[in-house]
Design a protein around this motif. Sequence first.
Motif, PDB file in Angstrom:
ATOM      1  N   GLU A   1      35.893  40.411  62.885  1.00 51.74           N
ATOM      2  CA  GLU A   1      36.938  40.911  63.533  1.00 51.74           C
ATOM      3  C   GLU A   1      38.432  40.600  63.114  1.00 51.74           C
ATOM      4  O   GLU A   1      39.417  41.124  63.479  1.00 51.74           O
ATOM      5  N   ALA A   2      38.320  39.477  62.205  1.00 51.78           N
ATOM      6  CA  ALA A   2      39.782  39.119  61.866  1.00 51.78           C
ATOM      7  C   ALA A   2      40.373  39.955  60.850  1.00 51.78           C
ATOM      8  O   ALA A   2      39.630  40.653  60.218  1.00 51.78           O
ATOM      9  N   PRO A   3      41.485  39.750  60.470  1.00 51.84           N
ATOM     10  CA  PRO A   3      42.187  40.422  59.273  1.00 51.84           C
ATOM     11  C   PRO A   3      41.540  40.116  58.214  1.00 51.84           C
ATOM     12  O   PRO A   3      41.033  39.082  57.980  1.00 51.84           O
ATOM     13  N   LEU A   4      41.740  41.134  57.255  1.00 50.64           N
ATOM     14  CA  LEU A   4      40.822  40.971  55.982  1.00 50.64           C
ATOM     15  C   LEU A   4      41.540  39.722  54.901  1.00 50.64           C
ATOM     16  O   LEU A   4      42.587  39.684  55.100  1.00 50.64           O
ATOM     17  N   GLN A   5      40.711  39.098  54.819  1.00 48.75           N
ATOM     18  CA  GLN A   5      40.792  38.127  53.654  1.00 48.75           C
ATOM     19  C   GLN A   5      39.710  38.183  52.550  1.00 48.75           C
ATOM     20  O   GLN A   5      38.512  37.390  52.810  1.00 48.75           O
ATOM     21  N   ALA A   6      39.961  38.519  51.413  1.00 44.05           N
ATOM     22  CA  ALA A   6      39.148  38.441  50.448  1.00 44.05           C
ATOM     23  C   ALA A   6      39.672  37.813  48.884  1.00 44.05           C
ATOM     24  O   ALA A   6      40.739  38.060  48.588  1.00 44.05           O
ATOM     25  N   LEU A   7      38.705  36.835  48.594  1.00 40.66           N
ATOM     26  CA  LEU A   7      39.185  35.955  47.626  1.00 40.66           C
ATOM     27  C   LEU A   7      38.691  36.710  46.262  1.00 40.66           C
ATOM     28  O   LEU A   7      37.555  37.104  46.058  1.00 40.66           O
ATOM     29  N   ILE A   8      39.786  36.891  45.368  1.00 44.61           N
ATOM     30  CA  ILE A   8      39.458  37.492  43.813  1.00 44.61           C
ATOM     31  C   ILE A   8      38.780  36.564  43.177  1.00 44.61           C
ATOM     32  O   ILE A   8      39.695  35.614  43.082  1.00 44.61           O
ATOM     33  N   PHE A   9      37.594  36.656  42.670  1.00 42.97           N
ATOM     34  CA  PHE A   9      37.301  35.336  41.929  1.00 42.97           C
ATOM     35  C   PHE A   9      36.846  35.731  40.528  1.00 42.97           C
ATOM     36  O   PHE A   9      36.575  35.019  39.451  1.00 42.97           O
ATOM     37  N   ASP A  10      36.948  37.097  40.191  1.00 49.08           N
ATOM     38  CA  ASP A  10      36.730  37.722  38.791  1.00 49.08           C
ATOM     39  C   ASP A  10      37.097  38.950  38.703  1.00 49.08           C
ATOM     40  O   ASP A  10      37.346  39.730  39.777  1.00 49.08           O
ATOM     41  N   SER A  11      37.401  39.606  37.634  1.00 47.76           N
ATOM     42  CA  SER A  11      37.864  40.886  37.353  1.00 47.76           C
ATOM     43  C   SER A  11      37.392  41.220  36.194  1.00 47.76           C
ATOM     44  O   SER A  11      37.560  40.502  34.930  1.00 47.76           O
ATOM     45  N   ALA A  12      37.634  42.589  35.984  1.00 47.26           N
ATOM     46  CA  ALA A  12      37.252  43.131  34.648  1.00 47.26           C
ATOM     47  C   ALA A  12      38.001  44.431  34.552  1.00 47.26           C
ATOM     48  O   ALA A  12      38.273  45.083  35.400  1.00 47.26           O
ATOM     49  N   TYR A  13      38.215  44.969  33.181  1.00 47.10           N
ATOM     50  CA  TYR A  13      39.036  46.162  33.061  1.00 47.10           C
ATOM     51  C   TYR A  13      37.946  47.276  32.751  1.00 47.10           C
ATOM     52  O   TYR A  13      37.249  47.044  31.844  1.00 47.10           O
ATOM     53  N   ASP A  14      38.076  48.597  33.415  1.00 47.13           N
ATOM     54  CA  ASP A  14      37.096  49.663  33.071  1.00 47.13           C
ATOM     55  C   ASP A  14      38.189  50.790  33.086  1.00 47.13           C
ATOM     56  O   ASP A  14      39.268  51.114  33.765  1.00 47.13           O
ATOM     57  N   SER A  15      38.155  51.443  31.640  1.00 44.84           N
ATOM     58  CA  SER A  15      39.182  52.551  31.412  1.00 44.84           C
ATOM     59  C   SER A  15      39.171  53.510  32.306  1.00 44.84           C
ATOM     60  O   SER A  15      39.940  54.301  32.434  1.00 44.84           O
ATOM     61  N   TYR A  16      37.994  53.721  33.165  1.00 47.25           N
ATOM     62  CA  TYR A  16      38.019  55.007  34.020  1.00 47.25           C
ATOM     63  C   TYR A  16      38.382  54.656  35.392  1.00 47.25           C
ATOM     64  O   TYR A  16      39.220  55.381  36.011  1.00 47.25           O
ATOM     65  N   ARG A  17      38.034  53.355  35.876  1.00 47.31           N
ATOM     66  CA  ARG A  17      38.360  53.194  37.197  1.00 47.31           C
ATOM     67  C   ARG A  17      39.423  51.926  37.439  1.00 47.31           C
ATOM     68  O   ARG A  17      39.652  51.700  38.633  1.00 47.31           O
ATOM     69  N   GLY A  18      40.133  51.800  36.443  1.00 43.36           N
ATOM     70  CA  GLY A  18      40.860  50.728  36.330  1.00 43.36           C
ATOM     71  C   GLY A  18      40.514  49.115  36.555  1.00 43.36           C
ATOM     72  O   GLY A  18      39.282  49.107  36.240  1.00 43.36           O
TER      73      GLY A  18
END
Length: 598
Positions: free
Chosen positions: A190-207
């Motif tokens: 129920e609490a406000p959203l808190q999401a930790l980004i722990f990795d990322s990647a670049y996709d040419s279609y979806r960003g």
Amino acid sequence: ARQSHIRNFSIVAHIDHGKSTISDRILEATHTVTEREMQDQLLDTMELERERGITIKMNAVEVHYQANDGETYIFHLVDTPGHVDFSYEVSRSLAAADGAILVVDAAQGVEAQTLANVYLAIENDLEVLPVINKIDLPAADPEAVRTEIEDVIGIDASEAVMASAKKGIGIPELLEQIVAKIPAPEGDLEAPLQALIFDSAYDSYRGVILTVRVKHGIVKPGDKIRFMNSGAEYEVTEVGVNSPHAIKRDYLMAGDIGYIAASIKNIRDARPGDTITNVQRPAAEPLPGYQPMTPMVYSGLYPTDNSKYNDLREALEKLQLNDASLEFEPETSQALGFGFRTGFLGLLHMDVIQERLEREFDMELITTAPSVTYHAYQAEDEMIEVANPSEMPDAGQIKWIEEPYVHAQIIVPNDYVGAVMELAQRKRGEFDTMDYLDANRVNVKYHMPLSEIIFDFFDKLKSSTRGYASLDYEVEGYRKSDLIKIDVLLNGDKVDALSFIVHKDFAQERGRIITAKLKQIIPRRNFEIPVQAAIGAKIIARSTIKAFRKDVTSKIHTGDPDRRAKLLDKQKRGKKRMKSVGTVDVPQEAFMAVLRAE
Ligand code: GDP
Ligand code: MG
């Protein structure tokens, strides 16, 4: 109710102890992949990982496990790399998990990265489940390893799973222990959203695709999200999980590990470590991020074709997204033109980044020899950081130089302790302590200059201990050293990209080695090329590249057309990696020549 059935965990271990193979067995046992899709080290999806047989990137997957209690559990499993250069991947994955599976090889026991990685897990307050793997090996001694885990790491191993990932032994037991021992995530839906980004990647279609651990709240397509540190705002286009292929979901909720896409084009908006919240109902504070990693070594990256400079910048930016420990800034070299001084966590990391730039981004690069960052003092309170040796001021302009030192621990069988100590001494090491892990193995600790470690310490360590030693290190600070810069001159011209810094005691020898090496590497021209090593204006070593005469291939007296074709091909590729410096062509290999000890 769903939350109580989630288990989030990382698999950590020393390199080669079987993390990726255990992940394979878990994917199989939970029918996450079909038999047809199954292949060894399935999660090592990068071409480079498969070729080298090592994990470079962490990988998060969701699997569903039907437990003996009749309930179905959702596991989010994160396989991690073991090599010291990629420990940042491990620490980021641990921040997203609630437990860690610690894999220890039953024949090799606790190694240097076993300790480093398990301490990271303990620091993150994670439940650690020990697994003693490879019990099928003839040299396996699982009971001794159990004792070692208890004595050396200090965790209870009485219920350690005895496994052979290769033979599929112990996997059912491991799955049950995951359910029973790893805590379900706590987090307020129920609490406000808190999401930790722990990795990322670049996709040419979806960003940019973000891998996140949702700590509180819920996130779904259509939501307006804000990155709490960068301040950027986007609308979520898709959420889902990897299993191991991407599967779209209606939402991700507190406790989930999954991905978020939001047509993010600006790479700087979405850094790992940032917290995502909801714009309409924002959280008060971001989650604690990660300690940023400071690079250990720097090298210059230059496109062979100067017009590709902007492409290289773009490629580095995209790669940085997938590799949070990568750092770079523009630099210019008289010899090489415009490029980037790039920071890495170690030589393997450097090697991997260069290969990825070449394969994934089609870049052709000249890279200069790696260097640590030196501190040059012009006065007590006037220090400049020098990450590029050619920028080291001349001796007359500085009072003293300091270099980074590491605290190194080397785990090695008794019989090789003498060899290790001799080597460490030779590399300017200062002995610290020596502890027995058991009757046969010792943990030897040294203070050592980082530059010696990156130079060729690891190779030497492996060869002088028949591969038995394992090494881990962390930077502990700077110390004053007697260092000097050596410049290299080709045909009388100083080539800035070939300058390097050494301890005074090694200067003469290294000058001699490099001039001899360059003589072999640099192609002949139709005139003589003198190669000189100099300290300031003083030449300390020289060699001469004789004038050019014959075609290289005419020297091969073999009728084998295949071999000739191969050689020509190699020459052609080698030629691409060549930079004209004044009148001399300098191949890529030459810039790495200072790394060679003999
Ligand atoms: P990682 O570096 O920890 O991910 O290790 P991998 O899973 O890539 O395994 C390293 C090597 O050990 C591979 O050649 C595996 O086939 C092998 N291996 C993994 N588990 C076992 C096992 O239980 N028994 C034996 N004999 N070999 C194993
Ligand atoms: Mg692996």
